[in-house]
Scaffold this active site. Structure first.
Site, short mmCIF file in Angstrom:
data_model
loop_
_atom_site.label_atom_id
_atom_site.label_comp_id
_atom_site.label_asym_id
_atom_site.label_seq_id
_atom_site.Cartn_x
_atom_site.Cartn_y
_atom_site.Cartn_z
CG ASN A 172 -6.74 -1.15 -0.49
OD1 ASN A 172 -5.86 -0.81 -1.27
ND2 ASN A 172 -6.47 -1.43 0.78
CG HIS A 212 -3.47 3.38 0.75
ND1 HIS A 212 -3.71 2.83 -0.49
CD2 HIS A 212 -3.68 2.38 1.66
CE1 HIS A 212 -4.03 1.55 -0.35
NE2 HIS A 212 -4.02 1.26 0.94
CB CYS A 247 -0.95 0.00 1.19
SG CYS A 247 -2.14 -1.37 1.18
#
Length: 335
Positions: A292, A262, A114
């Site tokens: 995501n 993020h 991430c």
């Protein structure tokens, strides 16, 4: 000395839209449950044979390069961030070099999940600041859908992730008041197993072992996430690394024009927004549409924010990420 600045942005997501209602047909879940916990309404999944990690990265890169106003042969270096490369090896960076027809430039692969795009951005920033390279292509691209458990067993993780790619072209900026002002990187391997895919691993349990065991209850090759623990750490580290970046540049929270976090979970973004007392116009979220997308989430969101006119010349833009590793990072940019 130079600063680096982003001069071109692009993103690509597959055409295949998977809604929460679609997922409720294959696992015991529903739209209300998913939105309440994650904020996600839909995500994109690749169509096999049409897209993969590299192909999506290339599509995003072509848009970024065109917007940068340069030609492919002016790219000096490629940095590719992903946890889902097309091959175990080689990495996707060299495939991008090949598919874009670039000169025999260097290609670096980043595996920081991430935080991958920000780690890649930091590397590009340093190369440009030292004068080693002029134009660097940075890509974040992910294919999650082919590795998710689309059953009741995997629903806690599988509803969260989507596929997509984003890209940025960085170049030299002689005005040191503009561009990337600083980047800040951290890790804490103590919690590596709290967000993990354990197998296949060449050091522990390889694919041949999984096949030989043929154990229907084997979950070692599926993503595992200790959701509450990750959430608690994320909100702390997000806050810390954002403040670290602001403090390093003698800035205040009130100076932020746009925060692009993020896209891990809408609840995390909302927590940070409330903590810093930022308005809806100061934070950009698109996890509702894409889920995501790990290393791709920041460049996708940054591109959309810029396309929608939410980022303008002179704005202070803050990027921040937290994820598996644990790793976390921030970038402070004067647009």
């Amino acid at each position: 000395m130079y600063h680096s600045k982003i001069v071109g942005l692009g993103f690509y997501v597959p055409d295949n839209v998977v809604t929460n209602d679609d997922l409720s047909k294959v696992m015991d879940t529903n739209d209300e449950w998913i939105q309440e916990r994650t904020g996600i309404k839909e995500r994109r999944h690749i169509i096999r044979g049409v897209d993969n990690t590299t192909k999506m990265g290339v599509k995003a890169a072509k848009i970024a390069i065109e917007r940068a106003g340069i030609k492919n042969d002016e790219i000096d270096f490629v940095i590719f961030a992903t946890l889902s490369p097309d091959y175990y090896f080689p990495g996707s960076g060299v495939l991008v070099q090949r598919d874009l027809g670039l000169k025999t430039v260097g290609a670096l692969d980043v595996r920081n999940q991430c935080s991958g795009f920000l780690y890649a951005l930091s590397v590009a920033d340093q190369y440009i600041k030292t004068g080693m390279y002029k134009n660097i292509l940075v890509i974040g691209s992910e294919v999650h859908s082919t590795g998710l458990d689309m059953t009741d067993r995997g629903r806690g993780v599988s509803v969260i992730f989507g596929d997509g790619a984003g890209a940025a072209v960085l170049t030299r900026e002689q005005d040191l008041s503009k561009g990337i002002l600083s980047t800040h990187l951290h890790s804490e391997g103590l919690h590596a197993e709290e967000l993990i895919v354990k197998s296949p691993s060449m050091g522990d349990r390889w694919i041949t072992d999984i096949i030989a065991d043929n154990n229907p209850n084997d979950e070692s090759f599926l993503p595992y996430m200790n959701g509450q623990f990750v959430f608690k750490n994320a909100v702390v580290r997000f806050s810390e690394v954002i403040m670290e970046g602001l403090t390093a540049n003698n800035l205040q929270v009130s100076d932020i024009n746009m925060l692009v976090p993020h896209q891990a979970n809408l609840r995390i973004s909302q927590f940070i927004q409330q903590k810093f007392k930022l308005t809806d116009d100061q934070v950009f979220n698109n996890i509702q549409k894409y889920g995501n997308t790990t290393a791709a989430s920041i460049p996708i969101a940054l591109t959309e924010a810029w396309e929608q006119g939410k980022i303008k010349s002179g704005d202070l833009v803050v990027l921040a990420a937290f994820g598996s590793g644990f790793t976390w990072a921030s970038a402070i940019i004067k647009w």
